[in-house]
Write an enzyme that holds these catalytic residues in place. Structure first.
Site, PDB file in Angstrom:
ATOM      1  CG  LEU A 438      -2.165  -1.291   1.639  1.00  0.00           C
ATOM      2  CD1 LEU A 438      -2.606  -1.152   2.613  1.00  0.00           C
ATOM      3  CD2 LEU A 438      -3.138  -0.756   0.602  1.00  0.00           C
ATOM      4  N   GLY A 439       2.129   1.096   0.299  1.00  0.00           N
ATOM      5  CA  GLY A 439       2.213   2.275   0.637  1.00  0.00           C
ATOM      6  C   GLY A 439       4.424   2.094   1.440  1.00  0.00           C
ATOM      7  N   GLY A 441       8.147   3.480   3.090  1.00  0.00           N
ATOM      8  CA  GLY A 441       9.592   4.569   3.382  1.00  0.00           C
ATOM      9  C   GLY A 441      10.725   3.954   3.646  1.00  0.00           C
ATOM     10  N   GLY A 442      11.398   4.586   4.217  1.00  0.00           N
ATOM     11  CA  GLY A 442      12.826   4.359   4.353  1.00  0.00           C
ATOM     12  C   GLY A 442      13.117   3.351   6.062  1.00  0.00           C
ATOM     13  N   GLY A 444      10.251   0.909   6.453  1.00  0.00           N
ATOM     14  CA  GLY A 444       8.859  -0.329   6.440  1.00  0.00           C
ATOM     15  C   GLY A 444       8.226   0.042   5.269  1.00  0.00           C
ATOM     16  CB  VAL A 446       1.522  -0.609   4.735  1.00  0.00           C
ATOM     17  CG1 VAL A 446       0.616  -0.742   5.369  1.00  0.00           C
ATOM     18  CG2 VAL A 446       2.385   0.715   6.035  1.00  0.00           C
ATOM     19  CE  LYS A 460       5.017   1.286  11.083  1.00  0.00           C
ATOM     20  NZ  LYS A 460       4.502   2.310  12.743  1.00  0.00           N
ATOM     21  CG  ASP A 556       5.039  11.809  14.158  1.00  0.00           C
ATOM     22  OD1 ASP A 556       5.221  13.479  13.907  1.00  0.00           O
ATOM     23  OD2 ASP A 556       5.489  10.788  13.697  1.00  0.00           O
TER      24      ASP A 556
END
Length: 753
Positions: A438-439, A441-442, A444, A446, A460, A556
């Site tokens: 699904l998407g 980044g740096g 990991g 999903v 995740k 966050d």
């Protein structure tokens, strides 16, 4: 070889004499050294091994992996691209360790820039490793920016800030200090791995100068984080001892080790790696396999029980486990090496069958093949046993026993949260098929998964194996398992049988709020939807602060962590950095964490985390909803500007319409937006005590949302509405001074996430 000699010892003497020449020939073939480089190409430069796909000389390397060996030096030195010295190359870790330069701000001058390069050629699939390196600034009163350059759609040169560090000094730091926490030294992570960067230095303005720090000085560099943690004291000594940056003292450090990561491209390197429908990615080397490390990126490794170079046809060789009894023990019997593994024989002889003796006499090769078929089942059982023990080890390491106790002790948590097995999640994601991504980044990926009960979930899976990342995963499980709110993403459970835990969430199909505000969404959010999303987000945060079973500070809050359902309902997510506190506590001292552009300045400077830190981050989200401008953006002068400080100064100058999203004006929501804008200014106060609580924010947004919902036309709101007792505003003069300080802070610092 031991197994062949063992077989000969069991055969009567006349037959053994006949078979011995054949077996010795097979031993010689197996004992032949396997190559590291291509035939006819150098395998080393000095003491450094140069394995293929790297190479020295023409036709000895893959495109972009060519190296140069300077044999005129003693000892010889190995160089990559533009004269960058290479210290080591690793096939197992897919890394190259180089010597990179330290950029001197004193020589270059503050408010000037320079370029930092790993010396890479244009075709090289090599970049700076974001996992192994940090960006460091050492000196006094300087801000160092790491910049990624690119071109926009019109071909104009643009730049994007990747990392930033600020080194502060009131007096010259002591030489005995070996820390790097912002005073004289600053370190931060690198968010984008690129082959080259720009480095910009700026003067960090101070209200007063003391002693030797009347002018800014220092330097910046990209460095191996492990090496830096061991040598930070020496680097500080190099900077501050005898004013070495001013006078070029002999002890000044001019280069540091940096780790680059490399990979193969699926399309370009199709002759080395290929995709098989049955076995997945495979490599050209025998006894090897290919592992996907990103979109269109793969790397090869030798199979278990083998070592060598998987990028060459016969590069992976069998490990003789019997030569390492301390690692591969045989407590009883004799160790026998077999391809890919070993076994322990309890007896020193085997029963010889006439048929087997005849078969070995006719063809030693067929006998060896027959033996391997018998060993296959043993090997498979050994591997399954090792996998089971490894999963049990990971389960204990990831606090699985404690989590089981938490779930079993609370009936409500047990009904909402469960511990999944790895087989269940592999089946749900078709063995983590790349088509299910699904998407990511740096940190990991999903994946979309379908459980056995037909629930669609998001799984995740992190790829960074650091204890800090694992602790954040466990922290998120503990917090979400005790949280139950319609606007907080639901955690169905987790899997603790892998090196890094896997988290299983409810599947939210409509992406993030950040995508709908700043992405290429075909249907922009209406003012009514934006106001409702803000209200739902405020309700979730207020619940975390005061209504949950434990008080939780998210730490966050940002648009990327607010997910939207098909009906545009808001879901607050990502609790890896959150902290839970006792009900009677008002704040805690903790290491600073957050995201560039959303971080509370008061929390940054004091390290004291309070509920008002989340209020400040939520204020930035309100500013984004009103303007559709990113939290940090480049102004016309190409300088980085904070949305928070820009928004506050604009509203106080009565110029809200200058930055208000035109869609809100077209929908007739300008007057309602003015009320929300004044609420936003209160949330963005630099003093936490002057910000409203999230309950007060929720109440104000609830009233305003009801007006927008009940009236077909926007109702004019009194200009004195935000001055009620639901929250306390800032004083004009003091706020202007404090926001200039906040602007300086945002331009100079980025806190790693």
């Amino acid at each position: 070889m031991l197994k062949m000699n063992f077989l000969l010892s069991s055969i009567p003497c006349p037959q053994a004499k006949l078979l011995r020449p054949t077996v010795m020939a097979l031993q010689l073939l197996v004992a032949t050294a396997f190559p590291v480089a291509l035939p006819g190409c150098p395998e080393s430069c000095g003491s450094i091994t140069v394995p293929y796909p790297f190479g020295i000389g023409q036709s000895c390397s893959r495109p972009g992996f060519n190296l140069t060996c300077d044999e005129t030096r003693h000892p010889p030195k190995l160089f990559l691209g533009d004269a960058v010295e290479v210290d080591a190359i690793s096939l197992s870790d897919l890394t190259v360790r180089i010597r990179s330069k330290v950029l001197n701000a004193t020589t270059l001058g503050v408010d000037n820039g320079a370029s930092w390069s790993g010396g890479l050629t244009p075709n090289a699939t090599i970049a700076v490793s974001t996992q192994h390196n940090v960006f460091v600034a050492v000196g006094c009163n300087i801000i160092a920016h790491l910049v990624a350059g690119h071109r926009d759609g019109q071909g104009d040169s643009r730049h994007e800030y990747v990392s930033a560090c600020a080194a502060l000094c009131d007096t010259l730091p002591g030489l005995e200090d070996a820390s790097c926490s912002g005073v004289g030294c600053c370190q931060t992570t690198i968010t984008q791995g690129l082959p080259a960067y720009g480095v910009q230095f700026k003067d960090l303005a101070q209200t007063a100068r003391y002693d030797y720090v009347d002018v800014p000085f220092g330097g910046a560099f990209v460095v191996d984080s492990e090496w830096f943690s061991r040598n930070v004291g020496a680097l500080r000594n190099s900077t501050f001892h005898f004013d070495s940056f001013f006078y070029g003292a002999s002890r000044k450090v001019t280069s540091v080790p940096t780790v680059l990561e490399w990979w193969l491209e699926v399309e370009r390197d199709g002759d080395l790696v290929m995709f098989n429908q049955d076995s997945g990615w495979t490599c050209i080397g025998l006894n090897s396999f290919a592992a996907s490390i990103g979109v269109s990126k793969v790397g090869c490794r030798c199979s278990e029980g083998y070592e060598g170079n998987p990028y060459i046809a016969v590069g992976c060789q069998d490990i003789d486990e019997c030569q390492q009894p301390d690692v591969y023990p045989c407590l009883q019997g004799t160790c026998i090496n077999i391809p890919g593994t070993y076994r322990c024989s309890a007896t020193k002889s085997i029963i010889s069958l006439p048929g087997l003796i005849t078969l070995v006499a006719i063809s030693a090769g067929l006998a060896l093949l027959f033996s391997l078929l018998g060993v296959a089942k043993i090997t498979n059982k050994l591997k399954q046993r090792r996998v089971k023990k490894l999963r049990q080890k990971f389960f204990k390491k990831n606090h699985g026993l404690l989590l089981q106790q938490l779930i079993s002790s609370n009936k409500d948590i047990a009904e909402r949260t469960r511990i999944f097995s790895l087989e269940e999640l592999q089946q749900a994601t078709n063995k983590f098929d790349h088509n299910r991504i699904l998407g990511g980044g740096g940190h990991g990926m999903v994946y979309k998964g379908i459980l056995s009960d037909q629930r669609v979930v998001a799984i995740k899976k992190a790829k960074i194996v650091l204890q800090r990342e694992i602790d954040q995963f466990i922290n998120e499980v503990v917090i979400l398992s005790q949280t139950n709110h319609r606007n907080v993403v639901k955690l169905f459970g987790c899997c603790l049988e892998t090196e890094v835990p896997l988290l299983v969430y409810e599947f939210i199909s409509n992406g993030t709020l950040s995508f709908h505000l700043h992405g290429k969404s075909e249907s922009p959010l209406s003012w009514k939807d934006r106001l409702r999303i803000a209200l739902e987000t405020a309700r979730a945060i207020a619940y975390l602060h005061s209504a949950a079973s434990i008080s939780v500070y998210h730490r966050d809050i940002k648009c990327a962590n607010i997910l939207l359902t098909d009906t545009l309902a808001a879901k607050v997510s990502d609790f890896g950095a959150s902290r839970s506190i006792a009900i009677d506590e008002t704040g805690i001292l903790t290491a600073v964490q957050g995201t560039y552009g959303y971080l509370d300045p008061e929390y940054y400077y004091t390290s004291r985390l309070t509920e008002k830190s989340d209020v400040y981050s939520f204020g930035v989200i309100l500013a984004e909803l009103l303007t559709r401008v990113t939290p940090v953006f480049s102004s016309h002068s190409s300088e980085v500007t904070s949305l928070a400080s820009h928004f506050v100064s604009t509203v106080r100058d009565n110029r809200l319409l200058d930055i208000l999203d035109t869609q809100i004006v077209e929908e007739g929501g300008a007057e309602d937006a003015a009320v929300v804008a004044r609420l936003t200014v209160s949330c963005l106060s630099l003093k936490g005590e002057e910000r409203p609580t999230m309950r007060q924010v929720e109440t104000t947004l609830d009233v305003q949302s009801s007006k927008v919902h009940d009236n077909s036309q926007t109702t004019r709101v009194s200009q004195n509405a935000p001055n009620d007792q639901s929250f306390k505003g800032n004083k004009g003069g003091e706020g202007t001074r404090l926001y200039s300080l906040e602007k300086e802070f945002i331009q100079s610092s980025e806190i790693p996430r």
